[in-house]
Design a protein around this motif. Structure first.
Motif, PDB file in Angstrom:
ATOM      1  N   SER A   1       0.831  -1.211   0.000  1.00 45.07           N
ATOM      2  CA  SER A   1       0.000   0.000   0.000  1.00 45.07           C
ATOM      3  C   SER A   1       0.865   1.260   0.000  1.00 45.07           C
ATOM      4  CB  SER A   1      -0.964  -0.001   1.185  1.00 45.07           C
ATOM      5  OG  SER A   1      -0.244   0.081   2.397  1.00 45.07           O
ATOM      6  N   ASN A   2       2.034   1.203   0.628  1.00 39.79           N
ATOM      7  CA  ASN A   2       2.934   2.366   0.628  1.00 39.79           C
ATOM      8  C   ASN A   2       3.582   2.581  -0.730  1.00 39.79           C
ATOM      9  OD1 ASN A   2       2.433   3.193   3.191  1.00 39.79           O
ATOM     10  ND2 ASN A   2       4.202   2.197   4.107  1.00 39.79           N
ATOM     11  N   THR A   3       3.879   1.522  -1.472  1.00 38.39           N
ATOM     12  CA  THR A   3       4.531   1.694  -2.770  1.00 38.39           C
ATOM     13  C   THR A   3       3.535   2.150  -3.826  1.00 38.39           C
ATOM     14  OG1 THR A   3       4.246  -0.647  -3.289  1.00 38.39           O
ATOM     15  CG2 THR A   3       6.350   0.016  -2.298  1.00 38.39           C
ATOM     16  N   GLU A   4       2.264   1.780  -3.682  1.00 46.90           N
ATOM     17  CA  GLU A   4       1.257   2.194  -4.658  1.00 46.90           C
ATOM     18  C   GLU A   4       0.848   3.647  -4.486  1.00 46.90           C
ATOM     19  OE1 GLU A   4      -2.067  -0.481  -4.559  1.00 46.90           O
ATOM     20  OE2 GLU A   4      -0.779  -2.224  -4.775  1.00 46.90           O
ATOM     21  N   LYS A   5       0.782   4.121  -3.258  1.00 56.55           N
ATOM     22  CA  LYS A   5       0.281   5.466  -2.994  1.00 56.55           C
ATOM     23  C   LYS A   5       1.358   6.393  -2.461  1.00 56.55           C
ATOM     24  CE  LYS A   5      -4.258   3.661  -1.948  1.00 56.55           C
ATOM     25  NZ  LYS A   5      -5.242   3.417  -0.917  1.00 56.55           N
TER      26      LYS A   5
ATOM     27  N   ASP B   1       4.649   7.030   0.453  1.00 51.73           N
ATOM     28  CA  ASP B   1       4.795   6.909   1.898  1.00 51.73           C
ATOM     29  C   ASP B   1       3.803   7.838   2.569  1.00 51.73           C
ATOM     30  OD1 ASP B   1       5.544   6.817   4.539  1.00 51.73           O
ATOM     31  OD2 ASP B   1       7.590   7.499   4.210  1.00 51.73           O
ATOM     32  N   CYS B   2       2.900   7.283   3.358  1.00 50.55           N
ATOM     33  CA  CYS B   2       1.860   8.077   4.024  1.00 50.55           C
ATOM     34  C   CYS B   2       2.115   8.187   5.519  1.00 50.55           C
ATOM     35  CB  CYS B   2       0.488   7.462   3.760  1.00 50.55           C
ATOM     36  SG  CYS B   2       0.018   7.504   2.029  1.00 50.55           S
ATOM     37  N   SER B   3       3.375   8.008   5.945  1.00 52.23           N
ATOM     38  CA  SER B   3       3.653   8.125   7.378  1.00 52.23           C
ATOM     39  C   SER B   3       3.453   9.569   7.822  1.00 52.23           C
ATOM     40  CB  SER B   3       5.086   7.668   7.677  1.00 52.23           C
ATOM     41  OG  SER B   3       6.029   8.458   6.979  1.00 52.23           O
ATOM     42  N   ALA B   4       3.125   9.728   9.086  1.00 51.76           N
ATOM     43  CA  ALA B   4       2.818  11.051   9.643  1.00 51.76           C
ATOM     44  C   ALA B   4       4.100  11.767  10.056  1.00 51.76           C
ATOM     45  CB  ALA B   4       1.864  10.914  10.806  1.00 51.76           C
TER      46      ALA B   4
END
Length: 179
Positions: A4-8, A10-13
């Motif tokens: 999910s991180n590679t598709e969208k 890095d969504c880390s806060a």
């Protein structure tokens, strides 16, 4: 690695830690743009009972974003666009004599390059406010399409500088909107 991180991405806060890219201008943030009853000095006179409030003058890409305020009914102008125009009606309504549709409060309109039309604010509309994003120029024309004048990011910026100088804010007040 979580797919999910590679598709969208890095969504880390966490905020980006890398270096700022070269030649990237600062963000432009204009607070309170929906406050249509804002400081009267911000409104640049354009014609009798017509003003604009600048939000962005992008001189390198040839576009401007502003809120147009009209306090009269009738014909505003007949013009041709050299680039695309996006319009969001914040208050009131208007239309083009050449088209069957109406731009009404809360509505959006896209106007393609090359379109020629005559803007009318109908009777009964005391105030019209529309957010416009204009790329290129307006070429004001007569009923046969003969050019009468031109308005673009540079003429809008010059009008804003002149207005802000005349009212005591200083010509450079307009520069905060330049990107």
């Amino acid at each position: 690695m979580d797919s999910s991180n590679t598709e969208k991405g890095d969504c880390s806060a966490e905020a980006y830690r890398g270096p700022k890219l070269p030649n990237v201008p600062e963000d432009l943030v204009v607070p309170g743009v929906m406050d249509l009853e804002c400081d009267e000095r911000l409104w640049v006179p354009q014609a009798k009972d017509v003003w604009f409030r600048p939000l962005c003058f992008n001189v390198s890409h040839g576009y401007f974003v502003n809120i147009l305020r009209v306090r009269k009914s009738g014909i505003l102008s007949r013009h041709r666009h050299t680039g695309p125009v996006h319009a969001t009606v914040l208050r009131g309504r208007w239309h083009y004599l050449e088209h069957p549709w109406w731009a009404e409060e809360g509505g959006y309109a896209f106007e393609p390059p090359g379109d020629i039309h005559t803007l009318e604010v109908p009777d009964g509309v005391n105030e019209m406010y529309t957010l416009f994003h204009v790329t290129g120029a307006y070429i004001y024309v007569d009923v046969d399409g003969v050019p009468l004048g031109v308005e673009d990011v540079f003429s809008k910026l010059e009008a804003a500088r002149k207005h802000y100088e005349n009212i005591g804010l200083g010509a450079d007040f307009a520069d905060q909107f330049v990107r």
